[in-house]
Design an enzyme around this catalytic site. Structure first.
Site, PDB file in Angstrom:
ATOM      1  N   ASP A  63     -24.052 -14.192  30.456  1.00  0.00           N
ATOM      2  CA  ASP A  63     -23.242 -13.088  29.944  1.00  0.00           C
ATOM      3  C   ASP A  63     -22.961 -13.290  28.448  1.00  0.00           C
ATOM      4  O   ASP A  63     -23.006 -14.419  27.948  1.00  0.00           O
ATOM      5  CB  ASP A  63     -21.885 -13.022  30.667  1.00  0.00           C
ATOM      6  CG  ASP A  63     -22.035 -12.734  32.151  1.00  0.00           C
ATOM      7  OD1 ASP A  63     -23.071 -12.173  32.546  1.00  0.00           O
ATOM      8  OD2 ASP A  63     -21.103 -13.097  32.900  1.00  0.00           O
TER       9      ASP A  63
HETATM   10  N1  URA Z   1     -22.190 -16.379  36.253  1.00  0.00           N
HETATM   11  C1  URA Z   1     -21.442 -15.534  35.493  1.00  0.00           C
HETATM   12  O1  URA Z   1     -20.490 -14.947  35.976  1.00  0.00           O
HETATM   13  N2  URA Z   1     -21.792 -15.387  34.198  1.00  0.00           N
HETATM   14  C2  URA Z   1     -22.824 -16.041  33.614  1.00  0.00           C
HETATM   15  O2  URA Z   1     -23.070 -15.870  32.407  1.00  0.00           O
HETATM   16  C3  URA Z   1     -23.574 -16.908  34.412  1.00  0.00           C
HETATM   17  C4  URA Z   1     -23.245 -17.058  35.727  1.00  0.00           C
END
Ligand code: URA
Length: 235
Positions: free
Chosen positions: A105
């Site tokens: 993310d």
């Molecule tokens: N899980 C999440 O919630 N975000 C990420 O970036 C990776 C795994």
């Protein structure tokens, strides 16, 4: 007989660094040939010589493989109108075919793998291979130690029908934990903690399979994988 090559040319081909960036890297003493630091970009390298950058052997020319320490605010895409992408952080001429093997993310930091080898990336991301991903997670509220069993058993996330795969939760402090998951659903880690009534305030990926993020890489820095590291993920 295969020809000797200039060191800057060999480094640039193997890593995707521009020729001028390869020359700077060599002059800074970051490159060794058969274990000895060589600061002359024009040094002639034998075909069988081992070239290493920051102590990591660079793979032979062919496909390209990098690890990057992703900062917050950068997205895991190949191009974007409004945000910097992880590919924008690579100081290389030719970015054709490069893609991310397992996205993070925008607000997550840590290990991102980038390659132009689709088969290799598929081995890492395909759900059936269950490649483990390890995260360091900071939480808003103290965690109940009983959560360890909940994560191990699997849980049903919002808008999902099936339970998550068993996940390993290690409690470091009540609000600081390590979580290893072997699937990659959308926002999975955040949704798992939301499912138990908590909230993730910081998320950092430390490892993918047996490959750990190189601690020497500051946020935004990257380096090519060695041949041994590349193989670690498909062994
Ligand atoms: N899980 C999440 O919630 N975000 C990420 O970036 C990776 C795994």
């Amino acid at each position: 007989m295969a020809a000797f090559t200039r060191l800057d040319k060999r480094l640039s081909h193997a890593t995707g660094l521009t020729r001028s960036r390869a020359q700077i890297t060599i002059r800074r003493g970051q490159v060794t040939v058969d274990g000895t630091v060589v600061r002359d970009p024009a040094f002639k390298v034998a075909p069988q010589a081992q070239v290493a950058w920051r102590e990591c052997e660079v793979a032979s020319p062919g496909h390209r493989y990098y690890m990057l320490n992703k900062p917050q605010g950068v997205i895991c895409a190949t191009s974007d109108e409004s945000h910097r992408t992880v590919l924008d952080l690579l100081d290389i001429d030719n970015k054709k075919g490069l893609h991310v093997a397992g996205r993070l993310d925008i607000d997550t930091t840590g290990l991102v793998l980038i390659s132009d080898d689709g088969d290799w990336s598929h081995r890492i991301t395909a759900p059936r291979h269950k490649c483990p991903k390890r995260y360091r997670v900071t939480l808003v509220a103290p965690l109940d130690p009983a959560s360890v069993a909940q994560f191990a058993e699997g849980m049903v996330l919002r808008n999902e029908a099936k339970k998550t795969q068993p996940a390993m939760l290690e409690i470091l402090t009540p609000t600081d934990v390590r979580l290893t998951i072997s699937e990659g659903k959308y926002h999975q880690v955040k949704r798992m903690f939301a499912a138990i009534g908590n909230h993730v305030t910081a998320l950092h990926r430390e490892a993918i399979g047996a490959l750990q993020l190189d601690e020497r890489l500051a946020l935004g820095e990257y380096r090519p994988l060695s041949e041994a590291e590349r193989m670690l993920l498909i062994a």
